[in-house]
Design an enzyme around this catalytic site. Structure first.
Site, PDB file in Angstrom:
ATOM      1  N   ARG A   1     -16.503   4.863  -3.568  1.00  0.00           N
ATOM      2  CA  ARG A   1     -16.680   3.744  -4.356  1.00  0.00           C
ATOM      3  C   ARG A   1     -15.052   3.040  -4.177  1.00  0.00           C
ATOM      4  O   ARG A   1     -14.955   1.770  -4.736  1.00  0.00           O
ATOM      5  CB  ARG A   1     -16.897   3.785  -5.886  1.00  0.00           C
ATOM      6  CG  ARG A   1     -18.415   3.632  -6.080  1.00  0.00           C
ATOM      7  CD  ARG A   1     -18.819   3.971  -7.418  1.00  0.00           C
ATOM      8  NE  ARG A   1     -18.800   5.433  -7.765  1.00  0.00           N
ATOM      9  CZ  ARG A   1     -19.094   5.733  -9.200  1.00  0.00           C
ATOM     10  NH1 ARG A   1     -19.216   4.657 -10.111  1.00  0.00           N
ATOM     11  NH2 ARG A   1     -18.947   7.103  -9.383  1.00  0.00           N
TER      12      ARG A   1
ATOM     13  N   GLN B   1     -14.259  23.409  -0.771  1.00  0.00           N
ATOM     14  CA  GLN B   1     -15.589  23.078  -1.000  1.00  0.00           C
ATOM     15  C   GLN B   1     -15.862  22.164   0.243  1.00  0.00           C
ATOM     16  O   GLN B   1     -15.925  21.100   0.636  1.00  0.00           O
ATOM     17  CB  GLN B   1     -15.805  22.243  -2.194  1.00  0.00           C
ATOM     18  CG  GLN B   1     -17.393  22.098  -2.619  1.00  0.00           C
ATOM     19  CD  GLN B   1     -17.320  21.069  -3.639  1.00  0.00           C
ATOM     20  OE1 GLN B   1     -16.551  20.109  -3.951  1.00  0.00           O
ATOM     21  NE2 GLN B   1     -18.916  21.060  -4.362  1.00  0.00           N
TER      22      GLN B   1
ATOM     23  N   GLY C   1     -21.959  18.913  -5.901  1.00  0.00           N
ATOM     24  CA  GLY C   1     -22.099  18.886  -7.302  1.00  0.00           C
ATOM     25  C   GLY C   1     -20.916  19.601  -7.688  1.00  0.00           C
ATOM     26  O   GLY C   1     -20.211  20.403  -7.438  1.00  0.00           O
TER      27      GLY C   1
ATOM     28  N   GLU D   1     -28.098  13.400 -20.821  1.00  0.00           N
ATOM     29  CA  GLU D   1     -27.477  11.928 -20.087  1.00  0.00           C
ATOM     30  C   GLU D   1     -28.204  10.544 -20.747  1.00  0.00           C
ATOM     31  O   GLU D   1     -29.182  10.686 -21.319  1.00  0.00           O
ATOM     32  CB  GLU D   1     -28.061  12.233 -18.781  1.00  0.00           C
ATOM     33  CG  GLU D   1     -27.393  13.568 -18.137  1.00  0.00           C
ATOM     34  CD  GLU D   1     -25.724  13.482 -18.224  1.00  0.00           C
ATOM     35  OE1 GLU D   1     -25.189  12.376 -17.873  1.00  0.00           O
ATOM     36  OE2 GLU D   1     -25.083  14.216 -18.466  1.00  0.00           O
TER      37      GLU D   1
ATOM     38  N   ASN E   1     -13.035   5.891 -10.589  1.00  0.00           N
ATOM     39  CA  ASN E   1     -13.965   5.907  -9.525  1.00  0.00           C
ATOM     40  C   ASN E   1     -13.827   4.571  -8.623  1.00  0.00           C
ATOM     41  O   ASN E   1     -14.370   4.600  -7.488  1.00  0.00           O
ATOM     42  CB  ASN E   1     -15.267   6.002 -10.156  1.00  0.00           C
ATOM     43  CG  ASN E   1     -15.532   7.417 -10.615  1.00  0.00           C
ATOM     44  OD1 ASN E   1     -15.385   8.535 -10.139  1.00  0.00           O
ATOM     45  ND2 ASN E   1     -16.141   7.322 -11.899  1.00  0.00           N
TER      46      ASN E   1
ATOM     47  N   ASN F   1      38.962  -5.675   0.575  1.00  0.00           N
ATOM     48  CA  ASN F   1      38.296  -6.831   0.233  1.00  0.00           C
ATOM     49  C   ASN F   1      37.504  -7.536   1.566  1.00  0.00           C
ATOM     50  O   ASN F   1      38.160  -7.590   2.673  1.00  0.00           O
ATOM     51  CB  ASN F   1      39.278  -7.899  -0.056  1.00  0.00           C
ATOM     52  CG  ASN F   1      38.493  -9.270  -0.377  1.00  0.00           C
ATOM     53  OD1 ASN F   1      38.063  -9.464  -1.657  1.00  0.00           O
ATOM     54  ND2 ASN F   1      38.647 -10.075   0.405  1.00  0.00           N
TER      55      ASN F   1
ATOM     56  N   ARG G   1      41.286 -14.746  17.900  1.00  0.00           N
ATOM     57  CA  ARG G   1      40.223 -15.761  17.809  1.00  0.00           C
ATOM     58  C   ARG G   1      40.908 -16.778  18.825  1.00  0.00           C
ATOM     59  O   ARG G   1      41.977 -16.670  19.343  1.00  0.00           O
ATOM     60  CB  ARG G   1      40.279 -16.515  16.629  1.00  0.00           C
ATOM     61  CG  ARG G   1      41.507 -17.063  16.039  1.00  0.00           C
ATOM     62  CD  ARG G   1      41.047 -17.282  14.378  1.00  0.00           C
ATOM     63  NE  ARG G   1      42.403 -17.692  13.781  1.00  0.00           N
ATOM     64  CZ  ARG G   1      42.541 -17.686  12.696  1.00  0.00           C
ATOM     65  NH1 ARG G   1      41.867 -17.199  11.543  1.00  0.00           N
ATOM     66  NH2 ARG G   1      44.014 -18.106  11.988  1.00  0.00           N
TER      67      ARG G   1
END
Length: 457
Positions: free
Chosen positions: A16, A73, A78, A155, A228, A377, A440
């Site tokens: 889900r 598992q 279940g 249930e 879920n 700096n 430069r």
């Protein structure tokens, strides 16, 4: 003292969620939900923890390695079948077993401890963690007798009108006498519509033996929320965020707008620090005392020293010292080390560099793969040119150097102590200490150029 065991059910894929990520690995406040579960279990005294894994087994294990044993598992048949996989590790041992789902990250350690305590006090073979809710639709109901003991779990689909009016529900977390649990599991049948082996059937088996079955009601229903789908995930995130923020505020942190402040579960914040709205603190972040963080700052897996301000900035995987000013709109990228009393100003990016005590890069600079000394700096637009398209190179700027505006320092290069770099320079060679470097092009003014250009057109 009786032994304690914990079984975490973490084998389901979580269809889900509609995600490639296995359900129990979806994060809540920056941490997979199953890690929240084992974190709370670790706060209590358990002799052994067993996690039942299935889908994504290796990935789940990687998040819990060293904190749990694991059983597989292979086929999800279940909850009773899942617990039965722990038989090889726990069968025959005397003690109490807590069974908890890996998708219930909000259950507190204190609630688990209270559940275990009631179980022992009443000499029960099983104790169910229940919760009270005004909207119990879909949940199994807890039916108690006149003495307050559990008579049965019904249930929702099987409950009659009177039973459906009961608002105490089964949360799916249990304590069992360990020997009785694994004995009863052998008798659980899959003779039901789903053809699965359900753990609540163990309760009925124990009741038929006249064993004591008890129940402990959680202080708040929200604590027992099982995740879920994405809607429940968002709700868990909301609840956990509120819980985390309130804990920090109780510990002396000011959070100006808790509803718009997001702090991860493992974040540490010192007292008298103020967190402004829109801030996200994630991972293993540690914030010192008397700091100001935000608004709209993001800090992850980093340390921030006392009396430091981080305003509207991003800090990842880095270390920041005491009395530092970061931002606004600075980006501190991984492996940066910012020492005490440094200023990193607006639109400054620092990556994999050390910036020494008292140094300043106030605006519009890039510092990458550099070692900056103390009291340096860096003027506006200073750039350490660290990449030639193939390799990265290091820039070293020694103590008390002054780098003028729009200077390019082409690595590998070293700027000596107390050196000056003239504005607009592109430095390609080392500069000795105490020197002034000017690199430069010579300025050329061509008079009447615009007039000549117009005549030619």
């Amino acid at each position: 003292m009786s032994k304690r065991f914990a079984v975490i059910l973490a084998a389901g894929q979580g269809t889900r969620m509609k995600s490639k990520l296995y359900k129990v690995l979806h994060p809540v406040c920056g941490k997979p939900m199953v890690e929240h579960v084992i974190d709370n279990i670790s706060k209590l005294r358990f002799d052994q923890t067993v996690t039942v894994v299935g889908h994504g087994a290796e990935l789940v294990k990687s998040h819990m390695e060293g904190r749990s044993d694991f059983v597989l598992q292979e086929e999800q048949l279940g909850t009773a079948h899942a617990v039965k996989q722990a038989k090889e590790l726990l069968n025959g041992q005397k003690g109490t077993t807590l069974v908890i789902c890996g998708d219930t990250p909000l259950i507190k350690a204190e609630t688990m401890e209270a559940l275990l305590a009631l179980h022992n006090e009443q000499g029960a073979k099983a104790t169910i963690l229940t919760a009270y809710t005004n909207d119990p639709d879909g949940y199994g109901r807890i039916i108690r007798n006149q003495e307050g003991m559990v008579e049965k779990i019904v249930e929702h689909k099987d409950a009659n009108e009177a039973e459906r009016s009961v608002k105490e529900i089964n949360t799916g977390t249990y304590c069992f006498d360990n020997v009785a649990l694994f004995d009863a599991l052998e008798q659980v049948s899959n003779d039901n519509a789903q053809g699965e082996f359900y753990l609540p059937d163990v309760i009925e088996i124990l009741k038929q033996r006249n064993d004591i079955v008890s129940a402990y009601q959680a202080p708040r229903f929200e604590e027992t929320l099982g995740i879920n789908d994405r809607i429940a995930l968002a709700e868990a995130e909301r609840i956990m965020t509120k819980r985390i923020n309130e804990e920090h505020m109780r510990n002396g942190v000011t959070i100006k707008d808790p509803n718009n402040t997001y702090i991860g579960a493992d974040v540490v914040i010192g007292s008298d620090t103020t967190i402004l709205p829109g801030t996200m603190l994630q991972g293993k972040t540690i914030i010192g005392e008397n700091c100001l963080i935000g608004p709209n700052s993001e800090i992850s897996d980093s340390t921030v020293g006392d009396y430091t301000n981080v305003r509207q900035s991003v800090v990842h995987d880095s270390s920041i010292g005491l009395k530092v000013e970061i931002g606004p709109f600075a980006h501190i990228r991984p492996e940066a080390v910012i020492h005490d009393e440094v200023k990193i100003g607006n639109f400054v990016e620092v990556k994999k560099s050390v910036v020494g005590k008292g140094s300043k890069a106030s605006h519009l600079s890039y510092i990458g793969d550099a070692e900056i000394g103390a009291n340096v700096n860096l003027g506006c637009g200073s750039i350490t040119v660290n990449y030639d398209g193939k390799n990265k190179y290091k820039t070293v700027i020694e103590d008390h150097a002054f780098v003028g505006c729009n200077a390019n320092l082409v690595a590998p290069v070293t700027i000596g102590k107390n050196a000056f770099i003239a504005a607009g320079s592109t430095i390609t060679k080392d500069v000795p200490g105490e020197s002034l470097s000017i690199a430069r092009a010579k300025q050329v003014n061509k008079e009447n150029y615009v007039k000549k250009l117009s005549l030619n057109n």
